[in-house]
Scaffold this motif. Sequence first.
Motif, PDB file in Angstrom:
ATOM      1  N   PHE A  30      34.655   4.227 -29.707  1.00 37.93           N
ATOM      2  CA  PHE A  30      35.584   2.987 -29.802  1.00 37.93           C
ATOM      3  C   PHE A  30      34.584   2.129 -30.198  1.00 37.93           C
ATOM      4  CE2 PHE A  30      38.138   4.508 -25.865  1.00 37.93           C
ATOM      5  CZ  PHE A  30      38.962   4.795 -26.031  1.00 37.93           C
ATOM      6  N   ILE A  31      34.974   1.289 -31.103  1.00 38.86           N
ATOM      7  CA  ILE A  31      34.735  -0.789 -31.706  1.00 38.86           C
ATOM      8  C   ILE A  31      35.751  -0.850 -31.574  1.00 38.86           C
ATOM      9  CG2 ILE A  31      34.217  -1.735 -33.890  1.00 38.86           C
ATOM     10  CD1 ILE A  31      33.286   0.448 -35.516  1.00 38.86           C
ATOM     11  N   CYS A  32      35.233  -2.292 -30.673  1.00 32.90           N
ATOM     12  CA  CYS A  32      36.460  -2.818 -29.999  1.00 32.90           C
ATOM     13  C   CYS A  32      36.517  -4.736 -30.174  1.00 32.90           C
ATOM     14  CB  CYS A  32      36.817  -3.609 -28.182  1.00 32.90           C
ATOM     15  SG  CYS A  32      37.774  -4.182 -27.511  1.00 32.90           S
ATOM     16  N   PHE A  33      37.698  -5.146 -30.400  1.00 34.55           N
ATOM     17  CA  PHE A  33      37.425  -7.066 -31.224  1.00 34.55           C
ATOM     18  C   PHE A  33      38.110  -7.484 -30.701  1.00 34.55           C
ATOM     19  CE2 PHE A  33      38.881  -4.249 -34.876  1.00 34.55           C
ATOM     20  CZ  PHE A  33      40.010  -5.393 -35.487  1.00 34.55           C
ATOM     21  N   ASP A  34      37.580  -9.149 -30.878  1.00 37.44           N
ATOM     22  CA  ASP A  34      38.952 -10.069 -30.439  1.00 37.44           C
ATOM     23  C   ASP A  34      38.538 -10.736 -31.258  1.00 37.44           C
ATOM     24  OD1 ASP A  34      40.953 -10.925 -28.101  1.00 37.44           O
ATOM     25  OD2 ASP A  34      39.115 -12.367 -28.558  1.00 37.44           O
ATOM     26  N   ILE A  35      39.843 -11.499 -31.488  1.00 37.98           N
ATOM     27  CA  ILE A  35      39.739 -12.301 -32.955  1.00 37.98           C
ATOM     28  C   ILE A  35      40.371 -13.932 -31.728  1.00 37.98           C
ATOM     29  CG2 ILE A  35      41.026 -13.361 -34.791  1.00 37.98           C
ATOM     30  CD1 ILE A  35      42.358 -11.000 -34.523  1.00 37.98           C
ATOM     31  N   LYS A 144      30.386  -2.106 -38.239  1.00 43.29           N
ATOM     32  CA  LYS A 144      30.924  -3.057 -37.027  1.00 43.29           C
ATOM     33  C   LYS A 144      30.452  -4.539 -37.510  1.00 43.29           C
ATOM     34  CE  LYS A 144      28.390  -5.789 -32.900  1.00 43.29           C
ATOM     35  NZ  LYS A 144      27.278  -4.966 -32.331  1.00 43.29           N
ATOM     36  N   LYS A 145      29.404  -4.184 -38.842  1.00 40.83           N
ATOM     37  CA  LYS A 145      28.747  -5.539 -39.057  1.00 40.83           C
ATOM     38  C   LYS A 145      29.681  -5.855 -40.385  1.00 40.83           C
ATOM     39  CE  LYS A 145      24.382  -4.751 -38.457  1.00 40.83           C
ATOM     40  NZ  LYS A 145      22.741  -4.490 -38.766  1.00 40.83           N
ATOM     41  N   ILE A 158      35.488 -13.524 -34.488  1.00 40.52           N
ATOM     42  CA  ILE A 158      35.622 -12.201 -33.648  1.00 40.52           C
ATOM     43  C   ILE A 158      34.858 -12.249 -32.523  1.00 40.52           C
ATOM     44  CG2 ILE A 158      37.076 -10.938 -34.906  1.00 40.52           C
ATOM     45  CD1 ILE A 158      35.213  -9.272 -35.517  1.00 40.52           C
ATOM     46  N   THR A 159      34.969 -12.026 -31.624  1.00 41.00           N
ATOM     47  CA  THR A 159      34.027 -10.447 -30.802  1.00 41.00           C
ATOM     48  C   THR A 159      33.645  -9.206 -30.710  1.00 41.00           C
ATOM     49  OG1 THR A 159      35.711 -11.068 -29.002  1.00 41.00           O
ATOM     50  CG2 THR A 159      33.893 -13.111 -29.577  1.00 41.00           C
ATOM     51  N   ILE A 160      33.155  -8.483 -30.986  1.00 45.20           N
ATOM     52  CA  ILE A 160      33.270  -7.653 -31.136  1.00 45.20           C
ATOM     53  C   ILE A 160      32.420  -5.953 -30.501  1.00 45.20           C
ATOM     54  CG2 ILE A 160      31.604  -7.540 -33.700  1.00 45.20           C
ATOM     55  CD1 ILE A 160      33.168  -5.030 -34.259  1.00 45.20           C
TER      56      ILE A 160
END
Length: 419
Positions: A30-35, A144-145, A158-160
Amino acid sequence: MRTAKFNQWKNTASAIGWFKSLKNKQHLSFICFDIEEFYPSISQDLLNKALDFASTYDNITMDERNIIIHAKKSTLIHKRQPWQKKGDTTFDVTMGSYDGAETCDLVGSFLLSQLQDLNINVGLYRDDGLATTNTTPRDTENIKKEICRIFNRNGLRITIEANKKIISFLDVTFNLNNSTYQPYTKPNTTLQYVHRESNHPPITTKNIPAGINKRLSSLSSDKASFDKAAPPYQKALDEGGYQYTLHYEPTTTAKRKNRQRSNILWYNPPFSKNVSTNIGHKFLSLIDKHFPKDHSLRKIFNRNTIKITYSCMNNTKQVIDNHNKRILHSSHSSYTKDNKDGTGTNKTCNCRQKNNCPLNGNCLQSSVVYQATVARNDNNTSETYIGLTETDFKTRHRNHTASFRHAKHKNSTELSKHS
């Protein structure tokens, strides 16, 4: 007209459907991110880019673009003072409005279009994003980067986190190791439901346990996941007085019928168990009585176009709290109106010599009950006087002392008559 095929989820169920469709889950991560602050971070330039992107799929006229941009001009008034965003602009995507949600989805589609070139299967729900990839951990970190750079170019932060096998997204936890999912609640969350004996319509309290059971079942991949997540919900139901045992019920995907919605007039009377009259029955009987079949307005006012549903009244605690707030606010306003110094703080005393204050530093306090002892010199006796003042105590004290000093004010107060 072309159609953009992006994963823009409307609810948790659509995200679960996406998770189910993933193949070879054990080989994915998974790659999870929040704006961060998605709505207020959408600039006019970003919205224009999103509209340019949308124009490749549908025709957007210049008038429509101007209306969309103009609808974002908003002003916040606080204490009669206008507030504006940084940069002295009125452009703002407001939260809680239909227009704001639609703008969020439009910008989300534009952002997803830029993520499609990466080796990921990505989706977005408003400001929450989730993706999977089958690359190595090192390549996943590079992806991710790159995601961070894409959002940074669009003026968003974002936080990721990446290389995760288990992730909590919205209100469900996905597990790639065993291809399962189950309900998710935030840590230290206390579950509490309306008590079965509370002053709510019976249909409301009756459907609470079944609604919880249905939700937990829809968020659970199997019975084991359901049983693992159910105990805190079962405890909350027991504390609410419900005699109901939660059990796993596999969800069935029934095809939803597209029924034509007609205009419905809703009548919402407040519900109270103290009222024995069946308000709903009486109301519908009045509809039948005053709009019979031969009435000219029967097509508008009938049982198919007029529905009734009860609204819940405030409980006793809310009534008491609202009453106390109203009283305290009223007394505080009247107090601060007369007792504020140049700094805007509340004054409790304005005596020049604080040691001689008649009320120990609180002489400006209002609504005071006080007691005075009057000693008589002619017969060596004493009398007790009890008084009440709605104004500040210092004003009343000044009136009393004036009645003692000046003969013309001798009978101006009840206390001075004892002298």
